[in-house]
Motif scaffolding. Structure first.
Motif, PDB file in Angstrom:
ATOM      1  N   CYS A  42      -3.157  11.858  -6.649  1.00  0.00           N
ATOM      2  CA  CYS A  42      -4.321  12.909  -7.142  1.00  0.00           C
ATOM      3  C   CYS A  42      -5.657  12.145  -8.100  1.00  0.00           C
ATOM      4  CB  CYS A  42      -3.658  13.781  -8.131  1.00  0.00           C
ATOM      5  SG  CYS A  42      -3.384  13.088  -9.561  1.00  0.00           S
TER       6      CYS A  42
ATOM      7  N   GLU B  12      -2.530  23.537  -5.459  1.00  0.00           N
ATOM      8  CA  GLU B  12      -3.206  21.839  -5.026  1.00  0.00           C
ATOM      9  C   GLU B  12      -4.272  21.701  -6.004  1.00  0.00           C
ATOM     10  OE1 GLU B  12      -2.595  18.794  -3.775  1.00  0.00           O
ATOM     11  OE2 GLU B  12      -1.666  20.023  -2.442  1.00  0.00           O
TER      12      GLU B  12
ATOM     13  N   HIS C  37       1.124  12.204  -1.777  1.00  0.00           N
ATOM     14  CA  HIS C  37       0.704  13.336  -1.352  1.00  0.00           C
ATOM     15  C   HIS C  37      -0.577  13.121  -0.998  1.00  0.00           C
ATOM     16  CE1 HIS C  37       0.649  17.656  -0.843  1.00  0.00           C
ATOM     17  NE2 HIS C  37      -0.034  17.503  -1.116  1.00  0.00           N
TER      18      HIS C  37
ATOM     19  N   HIS D  29       3.115  16.418  -8.662  1.00  0.00           N
ATOM     20  CA  HIS D  29       4.225  15.625  -7.643  1.00  0.00           C
ATOM     21  C   HIS D  29       5.174  14.793  -7.973  1.00  0.00           C
ATOM     22  CE1 HIS D  29       0.810  17.332  -4.901  1.00  0.00           C
ATOM     23  NE2 HIS D  29       1.890  17.865  -4.556  1.00  0.00           N
TER      24      HIS D  29
ATOM     25  N   HIS E 135      -4.325  14.292  -1.229  1.00  0.00           N
ATOM     26  CA  HIS E 135      -4.945  15.428  -1.957  1.00  0.00           C
ATOM     27  C   HIS E 135      -6.164  15.702  -1.283  1.00  0.00           C
ATOM     28  CE1 HIS E 135      -2.373  16.154  -5.670  1.00  0.00           C
ATOM     29  NE2 HIS E 135      -1.853  14.936  -4.995  1.00  0.00           N
TER      30      HIS E 135
ATOM     31  N   CYS F 118      -0.984  16.567 -11.045  1.00  0.00           N
ATOM     32  CA  CYS F 118      -0.666  17.219  -9.837  1.00  0.00           C
ATOM     33  C   CYS F 118       0.805  17.715  -9.893  1.00  0.00           C
ATOM     34  CB  CYS F 118      -0.858  16.201  -8.760  1.00  0.00           C
ATOM     35  SG  CYS F 118       0.249  15.062  -8.358  1.00  0.00           S
TER      36      CYS F 118
ATOM     37  N   ASP G 167      -7.476  19.017  -6.243  1.00  0.00           N
ATOM     38  CA  ASP G 167      -8.403  17.979  -5.423  1.00  0.00           C
ATOM     39  C   ASP G 167      -8.152  16.568  -6.072  1.00  0.00           C
ATOM     40  OD1 ASP G 167      -9.254  20.083  -3.922  1.00  0.00           O
ATOM     41  OD2 ASP G 167     -11.252  19.953  -4.924  1.00  0.00           O
ATOM     42  N   PHE G 168      -8.526  15.598  -5.271  1.00  0.00           N
ATOM     43  CA  PHE G 168      -8.645  14.173  -5.852  1.00  0.00           C
ATOM     44  C   PHE G 168      -9.712  14.091  -6.954  1.00  0.00           C
ATOM     45  CE2 PHE G 168     -10.255   9.958  -6.054  1.00  0.00           C
ATOM     46  CZ  PHE G 168      -9.107   9.167  -6.067  1.00  0.00           C
TER      47      PHE G 168
END
Length: 113
Positions: free
Chosen positions: A102, A4, A90, A52, A92, A50, A6-7
């Motif tokens: 993201c 994962e 998603h 995604h 984040h 990210c 982080d934003f």
């Protein structure tokens, strides 16, 4: 990208480079559509940050034709620069409330045809 992320509100040129690599590698796709003088784009695939799935559709109202090009540039088809922000849907870590993505922004150039 494993794990994962982080934003992070970033538009670093690195992400444009990675988006180009993703287009070349088939992980990101883009098309330009024209109908009755209206130009629209569809960019889909994996976010270069990210990883995604993302799906971006835009209508462009800017004029995309201009003065004739130099003779040495005539071999290249015209391209449209499209700015994309990850809106993968998603949540984040570290993202502001209500933001699902993201935080990355990047540019792709799509060939007009």
């Amino acid at each position: 990208m494993d794990g994962e992320v982080d934003f992070e509100d970033t538009a670093d040129f690195e992400w444009t480079v990675r988006a180009f690599e993703a287009l070349e590698g088939g992980r990101l796709h883009g098309k330009v559509f024209t109908a009755d003088g209206v130009v629209s784009t569809h960019v889909w695939g994996r976010c270069p940050r990210c990883a995604h799935p993302l799906d971006d559709r835009q209508v462009h109202t800017a004029v995309i034709t201009g003065p004739s090009r130099e003779a040495d540039a005539q071999d290249e088809p015209p391209a449209l620069a499209v700015d994309i922000a990850c809106q993968c849907g998603h949540p984040h870590p570290q993202a502001p409330d209500g933001v699902a993505g993201c935080g990355v922004s990047f540019r792709v150039e799509l060939v007009l045809g």
